[in-house]
Design a protein around this motif. Sequence first.
Motif, PDB file in Angstrom:
ATOM      1  N   TRP A  92      21.869  17.258 -13.945  1.00 30.11           N
ATOM      2  CA  TRP A  92      21.255  16.006 -13.547  1.00 30.11           C
ATOM      3  C   TRP A  92      21.511  15.702 -12.083  1.00 30.11           C
ATOM      4  O   TRP A  92      20.620  15.204 -11.374  1.00 30.11           O
ATOM      5  CB  TRP A  92      21.731  14.862 -14.416  1.00 30.11           C
ATOM      6  CG  TRP A  92      21.318  13.509 -13.912  1.00 30.11           C
ATOM      7  CD1 TRP A  92      22.120  12.488 -13.527  1.00 30.11           C
ATOM      8  CD2 TRP A  92      19.973  13.046 -13.722  1.00 30.11           C
ATOM      9  NE1 TRP A  92      21.381  11.413 -13.109  1.00 30.11           N
ATOM     10  CE2 TRP A  92      20.050  11.728 -13.208  1.00 30.11           C
ATOM     11  CE3 TRP A  92      18.719  13.629 -13.912  1.00 30.11           C
ATOM     12  CZ2 TRP A  92      18.920  10.986 -12.901  1.00 30.11           C
ATOM     13  CZ3 TRP A  92      17.586  12.873 -13.603  1.00 30.11           C
ATOM     14  CH2 TRP A  92      17.695  11.570 -13.104  1.00 30.11           C
ATOM     15  N   ALA A  95      19.149  17.921 -10.044  1.00 31.10           N
ATOM     16  CA  ALA A  95      17.758  17.492 -10.220  1.00 31.10           C
ATOM     17  C   ALA A  95      17.492  16.191  -9.464  1.00 31.10           C
ATOM     18  O   ALA A  95      16.478  16.051  -8.768  1.00 31.10           O
ATOM     19  CB  ALA A  95      17.449  17.327 -11.702  1.00 31.10           C
ATOM     20  N   LYS A  96      18.404  15.222  -9.597  1.00 30.13           N
ATOM     21  CA  LYS A  96      18.221  13.944  -8.907  1.00 30.13           C
ATOM     22  C   LYS A  96      18.225  14.122  -7.397  1.00 30.13           C
ATOM     23  O   LYS A  96      17.388  13.548  -6.678  1.00 30.13           O
ATOM     24  CB  LYS A  96      19.320  12.962  -9.325  1.00 30.13           C
ATOM     25  CG  LYS A  96      19.189  11.596  -8.687  1.00 30.13           C
ATOM     26  CD  LYS A  96      20.230  10.633  -9.229  1.00 30.13           C
ATOM     27  CE  LYS A  96      21.614  10.989  -8.718  1.00 30.13           C
ATOM     28  NZ  LYS A  96      22.624   9.955  -9.086  1.00 30.13           N
ATOM     29  N   ARG A  98      17.434  16.820  -5.629  1.00 30.33           N
ATOM     30  CA  ARG A  98      16.226  17.500  -5.134  1.00 30.33           C
ATOM     31  C   ARG A  98      14.994  16.612  -5.275  1.00 30.33           C
ATOM     32  O   ARG A  98      14.098  16.655  -4.425  1.00 30.33           O
ATOM     33  CB  ARG A  98      16.007  18.816  -5.882  1.00 30.33           C
ATOM     34  CG  ARG A  98      17.118  19.838  -5.707  1.00 30.33           C
ATOM     35  CD  ARG A  98      17.455  20.101  -4.239  1.00 30.33           C
ATOM     36  NE  ARG A  98      18.308  21.265  -4.098  1.00 30.33           N
ATOM     37  CZ  ARG A  98      19.629  21.265  -4.173  1.00 30.33           C
ATOM     38  NH1 ARG A  98      20.274  20.120  -4.431  1.00 30.33           N
ATOM     39  NH2 ARG A  98      20.330  22.385  -4.008  1.00 30.33           N
ATOM     40  N   LEU A  99      14.937  15.808  -6.335  1.00 27.31           N
ATOM     41  CA  LEU A  99      13.806  14.904  -6.484  1.00 27.31           C
ATOM     42  C   LEU A  99      13.776  13.878  -5.357  1.00 27.31           C
ATOM     43  O   LEU A  99      12.698  13.491  -4.887  1.00 27.31           O
ATOM     44  CB  LEU A  99      13.863  14.198  -7.841  1.00 27.31           C
ATOM     45  CG  LEU A  99      13.499  15.073  -9.049  1.00 27.31           C
ATOM     46  CD1 LEU A  99      13.837  14.336 -10.344  1.00 27.31           C
ATOM     47  CD2 LEU A  99      12.028  15.453  -9.023  1.00 27.31           C
ATOM     48  N   LEU A 154      10.543  22.754  -5.264  1.00 28.67           N
ATOM     49  CA  LEU A 154      10.975  21.701  -6.179  1.00 28.67           C
ATOM     50  C   LEU A 154      10.682  22.091  -7.631  1.00 28.67           C
ATOM     51  O   LEU A 154      11.537  21.919  -8.512  1.00 28.67           O
ATOM     52  CB  LEU A 154      10.270  20.387  -5.835  1.00 28.67           C
ATOM     53  CG  LEU A 154      10.606  19.180  -6.725  1.00 28.67           C
ATOM     54  CD1 LEU A 154      12.099  18.875  -6.681  1.00 28.67           C
ATOM     55  CD2 LEU A 154       9.793  17.961  -6.291  1.00 28.67           C
ATOM     56  N   ILE A 158      13.576  22.709 -10.529  1.00 23.72           N
ATOM     57  CA  ILE A 158      13.595  21.917 -11.765  1.00 23.72           C
ATOM     58  C   ILE A 158      13.506  22.829 -12.982  1.00 23.72           C
ATOM     59  O   ILE A 158      14.228  22.640 -13.980  1.00 23.72           O
ATOM     60  CB  ILE A 158      12.457  20.883 -11.776  1.00 23.72           C
ATOM     61  CG1 ILE A 158      12.659  19.867 -10.640  1.00 23.72           C
ATOM     62  CG2 ILE A 158      12.387  20.176 -13.120  1.00 23.72           C
ATOM     63  CD1 ILE A 158      13.965  19.099 -10.714  1.00 23.72           C
ATOM     64  N   VAL A 161      16.864  24.470 -13.428  1.00 20.04           N
ATOM     65  CA  VAL A 161      17.846  23.508 -13.922  1.00 20.04           C
ATOM     66  C   VAL A 161      17.662  23.306 -15.428  1.00 20.04           C
ATOM     67  O   VAL A 161      18.642  23.270 -16.192  1.00 20.04           O
ATOM     68  CB  VAL A 161      17.709  22.168 -13.172  1.00 20.04           C
ATOM     69  CG1 VAL A 161      18.486  21.062 -13.889  1.00 20.04           C
ATOM     70  CG2 VAL A 161      18.213  22.313 -11.740  1.00 20.04           C
ATOM     71  N   VAL A 162      16.418  23.187 -15.865  1.00 23.19           N
ATOM     72  CA  VAL A 162      16.144  23.040 -17.298  1.00 23.19           C
ATOM     73  C   VAL A 162      16.591  24.284 -18.054  1.00 23.19           C
ATOM     74  O   VAL A 162      17.199  24.193 -19.140  1.00 23.19           O
ATOM     75  CB  VAL A 162      14.646  22.768 -17.528  1.00 23.19           C
ATOM     76  CG1 VAL A 162      14.311  22.811 -19.024  1.00 23.19           C
ATOM     77  CG2 VAL A 162      14.248  21.428 -16.936  1.00 23.19           C
TER      78      VAL A 162
END
Length: 227
Positions: A92, A95-96, A98-99, A154, A158, A161-162
């Motif tokens: 998380w 992901a946060k 990079r978002l 991106l 993601i 990461v998933v």
Amino acid sequence: MTSSAKSQPDGLERLFYVQWIRVLLTVLVVAHHAAEPYVAIGGGDWGDIVKETASSDLLQTLFVFNRTFFMGFFFLISGYFLDASLSRHGAWGVAKNRLIRLGIPIVLIVTFVFGSIGYAVYGSGQGYFVFIFRDYIGSGNAEFGHLWFIAHLLVYIILYVVLRAALPSVGSFGAASDPPGHFAIVVYLLGIGLVLALVRQVWPIDTWVRFAGLFRGEPAHMPFYIA
């Protein structure tokens, strides 16, 4: 501490040679697109506007050589440090981060910079936000320009990461093993070469397609980027 690294507040080290590689690759990107209008191959909308044979051949050599590695090198550098980031910050957290760092600039630039240009050219007689959300984004005409790289990066991050969250063992591959030997490298080269050859039978170089009605990509190079 060596001269090629500097301690950071979080205890990590900044690898200056990696930063210099990025600088060099950025210079190659600028040179590549500066040469693009002057070469017969990959000139796109520019065309071959310079007819002097020696200059065109020289720039075409630079153009063809660059595209064999320079964007893939950017993806390699970004992916190389991803597992370390996941180990420090978790799925998380990465992901946060990079978002925020990649996703927000993409949204702002695609919507309000490129979108405003599109509105100035095609949006006469309608409201700005009607054009943006109905004709520009809603109709799958959003323009990413050279932000395609950021959008792809991106998405790949993601997805990885998933994958790591679903299969934690993925991140342990190669973590404590020796570097690949000659045989493994040759097998990899033959494998990626075969995949690229097959993909290019359907999507030749310079064939760009739009994914999910949003960002564009060049399938002829994407297996190399992902690998």
